[in-house]
Design a protein around this motif. Structure first.
Motif, mmCIF file in Angstrom:
data_model
loop_
_atom_site.group_PDB
_atom_site.id
_atom_site.type_symbol
_atom_site.label_atom_id
_atom_site.label_comp_id
_atom_site.label_asym_id
_atom_site.label_seq_id
_atom_site.Cartn_x
_atom_site.Cartn_y
_atom_site.Cartn_z
ATOM 1 N N ALA A 70 0.891 -1.047 0.148
ATOM 2 C CA ALA A 70 -0.125 -0.126 -0.149
ATOM 3 C C ALA A 70 0.818 1.083 0.109
ATOM 4 O O ALA A 70 0.805 2.242 -0.483
ATOM 5 C CB ALA A 70 -1.127 -0.097 1.164
ATOM 6 N N SER A 71 2.071 1.274 0.656
ATOM 7 C CA SER A 71 2.965 2.448 1.030
ATOM 8 C C SER A 71 3.468 2.672 -0.603
ATOM 9 O O SER A 71 3.588 3.766 -1.010
ATOM 10 C CB SER A 71 4.038 2.082 1.684
ATOM 11 N N ILE A 72 3.863 1.629 -1.555
ATOM 12 C CA ILE A 72 4.187 1.876 -2.630
ATOM 13 C C ILE A 72 3.151 2.439 -3.727
ATOM 14 O O ILE A 72 3.483 3.573 -4.260
ATOM 15 C CB ILE A 72 4.869 0.537 -3.280
ATOM 16 N N ALA A 73 1.867 1.987 -3.569
ATOM 17 C CA ALA A 73 0.797 2.731 -4.301
ATOM 18 C C ALA A 73 0.583 3.776 -4.044
ATOM 19 O O ALA A 73 0.173 4.697 -4.848
ATOM 20 C CB ALA A 73 -0.350 1.408 -4.287
ATOM 21 N N VAL A 74 0.792 4.062 -2.688
ATOM 22 C CA VAL A 74 0.342 5.569 -2.132
ATOM 23 C C VAL A 74 1.472 6.471 -2.862
ATOM 24 O O VAL A 74 1.029 7.483 -3.236
ATOM 25 C CB VAL A 74 0.376 5.671 -0.682
ATOM 26 N N SER A 75 2.596 6.068 -2.809
ATOM 27 C CA SER A 75 3.651 6.833 -3.370
ATOM 28 C C SER A 75 3.510 6.907 -4.817
ATOM 29 O O SER A 75 4.097 8.208 -5.381
ATOM 30 C CB SER A 75 5.156 6.258 -3.141
ATOM 31 N N GLU A 76 3.008 6.097 -5.567
ATOM 32 C CA GLU A 76 2.916 6.259 -7.053
ATOM 33 C C GLU A 76 1.414 7.330 -7.221
ATOM 34 O O GLU A 76 1.957 8.051 -8.202
ATOM 35 C CB GLU A 76 2.530 4.865 -7.582
ATOM 36 N N ILE A 77 0.720 7.325 -6.413
ATOM 37 C CA ILE A 77 -0.244 8.081 -6.689
ATOM 38 C C ILE A 77 0.156 9.538 -6.321
ATOM 39 O O ILE A 77 -0.259 10.492 -7.094
ATOM 40 C CB ILE A 77 -1.610 7.726 -5.803
ATOM 41 N N LYS A 78 0.570 9.463 -5.291
ATOM 42 C CA LYS A 78 1.390 11.001 -4.966
ATOM 43 C C LYS A 78 2.434 11.533 -6.078
ATOM 44 O O LYS A 78 2.281 12.831 -6.395
ATOM 45 C CB LYS A 78 2.223 10.899 -3.366
ATOM 46 N N ALA A 79 2.990 10.703 -6.688
ATOM 47 C CA ALA A 79 3.792 11.119 -7.694
ATOM 48 C C ALA A 79 3.086 11.601 -8.963
ATOM 49 O O ALA A 79 3.453 12.463 -9.590
ATOM 50 C CB ALA A 79 4.905 9.955 -8.217
ATOM 51 N N GLN A 80 1.837 10.594 -9.246
ATOM 52 C CA GLN A 80 1.116 11.127 -10.432
ATOM 53 C C GLN A 80 0.435 12.485 -10.460
ATOM 54 O O GLN A 80 0.486 13.270 -11.068
ATOM 55 C CB GLN A 80 0.139 10.162 -10.853
ATOM 56 N N VAL A 81 0.094 12.590 -9.232
ATOM 57 C CA VAL A 81 -0.579 14.021 -8.744
ATOM 58 C C VAL A 81 0.316 15.130 -8.795
ATOM 59 O O VAL A 81 0.101 16.103 -9.381
ATOM 60 C CB VAL A 81 -1.116 14.108 -7.170
ATOM 61 N N MET A 82 1.600 14.849 -8.547
ATOM 62 C CA MET A 82 2.599 15.902 -8.458
ATOM 63 C C MET A 82 2.938 16.258 -9.839
ATOM 64 O O MET A 82 3.001 17.310 -10.289
ATOM 65 C CB MET A 82 3.990 15.516 -7.696
ATOM 66 N N LEU A 83 3.042 15.001 -10.758
ATOM 67 C CA LEU A 83 3.329 15.331 -12.349
ATOM 68 C C LEU A 83 1.880 16.408 -12.841
ATOM 69 O O LEU A 83 2.147 17.264 -13.555
ATOM 70 C CB LEU A 83 3.340 14.007 -13.008
ATOM 71 N N MET A 84 0.838 15.834 -12.414
ATOM 72 C CA MET A 84 -0.402 16.649 -12.929
ATOM 73 C C MET A 84 -0.192 18.115 -12.439
ATOM 74 O O MET A 84 -0.622 19.110 -13.298
ATOM 75 C CB MET A 84 -1.750 16.024 -12.444
ATOM 76 N N LEU A 85 0.054 18.282 -11.200
ATOM 77 C CA LEU A 85 0.277 19.616 -10.698
ATOM 78 C C LEU A 85 1.237 20.324 -11.498
ATOM 79 O O LEU A 85 1.083 21.648 -12.202
ATOM 80 C CB LEU A 85 0.784 19.741 -9.444
ATOM 81 N N PHE A 86 2.217 19.704 -11.764
ATOM 82 C CA PHE A 86 3.379 20.375 -12.589
ATOM 83 C C PHE A 86 2.998 20.842 -14.036
ATOM 84 O O PHE A 86 3.401 21.950 -14.516
ATOM 85 C CB PHE A 86 4.759 19.343 -12.744
ATOM 86 N N LYS A 87 2.117 19.907 -14.827
ATOM 87 C CA LYS A 87 1.864 19.898 -16.061
ATOM 88 C C LYS A 87 0.738 21.203 -15.980
ATOM 89 O O LYS A 87 0.627 22.227 -16.812
ATOM 90 C CB LYS A 87 1.181 18.910 -16.596
ATOM 91 N N ALA A 88 -0.046 21.538 -15.072
ATOM 92 C CA ALA A 88 -1.088 22.512 -14.792
ATOM 93 C C ALA A 88 -0.502 23.810 -14.605
ATOM 94 O O ALA A 88 -0.894 24.814 -15.218
ATOM 95 C CB ALA A 88 -2.254 21.968 -13.727
ATOM 96 N N ALA A 89 0.665 23.739 -13.800
ATOM 97 C CA ALA A 89 1.525 24.873 -13.715
ATOM 98 C C ALA A 89 2.287 25.459 -14.800
ATOM 99 O O ALA A 89 2.239 26.600 -15.012
ATOM 100 C CB ALA A 89 2.274 24.736 -12.254
ATOM 101 N N GLN A 90 2.524 24.674 -15.593
ATOM 102 C CA GLN A 90 3.208 24.880 -16.841
ATOM 103 C C GLN A 90 2.335 25.498 -17.793
ATOM 104 O O GLN A 90 2.642 26.334 -18.626
ATOM 105 C CB GLN A 90 3.820 23.851 -17.333
ATOM 106 N N GLY A 91 0.971 25.248 -17.485
ATOM 107 C CA GLY A 91 0.197 25.439 -18.545
ATOM 108 C C GLY A 91 -0.360 27.126 -18.128
ATOM 109 O O GLY A 91 -1.537 27.440 -18.525
ATOM 110 N N GLY A 92 -0.103 27.424 -16.969
ATOM 111 C CA GLY A 92 -0.445 28.686 -16.488
ATOM 112 C C GLY A 92 -1.216 28.442 -15.294
ATOM 113 O O GLY A 92 -2.051 29.637 -14.953
ATOM 114 N N ASN A 93 -1.854 27.598 -14.599
ATOM 115 C CA ASN A 93 -2.434 27.515 -13.698
ATOM 116 C C ASN A 93 -2.040 28.142 -12.129
ATOM 117 O O ASN A 93 -1.338 27.357 -11.888
ATOM 118 C CB ASN A 93 -3.378 26.003 -13.416
ATOM 119 N N VAL A 94 -2.583 29.166 -11.804
ATOM 120 C CA VAL A 94 -2.022 29.675 -10.611
ATOM 121 C C VAL A 94 -2.031 28.841 -9.384
ATOM 122 O O VAL A 94 -1.313 28.658 -8.565
ATOM 123 C CB VAL A 94 -2.494 31.355 -10.371
#
Length: 160
Positions: A70-94
């Motif tokens: 479960a800890s590995i799966a949680v880490s993977e989900i957190k990583a995916q969320v961080m990548l989505m945040l990064f992409k949104a930030a690059q797109g100009g989402n304040v």
């Protein structure tokens, strides 16, 4: 061999339309669903029932998703969320930019706190069997005789 998909985007098994049962084809959506349900504490039988599979079929096609802790799966989900945040930030989402900065600051503070606690320090090498026995014997006699035996020569003093 290229994978074939039906109108809904689900993969079509190789033996579709032939005699015998259609084999199950694993897909990314089911892998993600299994990880989330495993994190939520569902049993393999419950997950199999939710996906409309038997437990052996679930284990056969999704053993890696089930095997991961479960800890590995949680880490993977957190990583995916961080990548989505990064992409949104690059797109100009304040809002994404602010959240990304908040997460980065939190990680930096945790790293600094870890260094202050000494988490990054290398572990001491454990004593060997004879050295540990000698140390234990000195400790016992030192406490029994009020500290006098601590000044006696040890096993390591006689080594050449």
């Amino acid at each position: 061999m290229a994978a074939k998909f039906d109108l809904l985007g689900d993969p079509i098994p190789d033996n579709h339309g032939k005699a015998g049962r259609d084999g199950h084809v694993a897909c990314r959506e089911n892998h993600n669903k299994i990880r989330l349900l495993a994190i939520a504490g569902w049993t393999q039988a419950q997950i199999a029932k939710e996906l409309g599979l038997s437990a052996p079929t679930l284990r056969k096609h999704y053993f890696l998703s089930l095997k991961k802790g479960a800890s590995i799966a949680v880490s993977e989900i957190k990583a995916q969320v961080m990548l989505m945040l990064f992409k949104a930030a690059q797109g100009g989402n304040v809002a994404a930019m602010k959240e990304l900065l908040k997460q980065a600051e939190r990680s930096e503070l945790e790293a600094l706190a870890g260094k202050a606690r000494g988490d990054g320090k290398a572990k001491e090498k454990p004593l060997g069997k004879k050295a540990q026995q000698s140390k234990d014997a000195r400790d016992i006699t030192a406490t029994a005789e009020g500290g006098v035996a601590a000044h006696l020569p040890s096993y390591s003093d006689f080594k050449h």
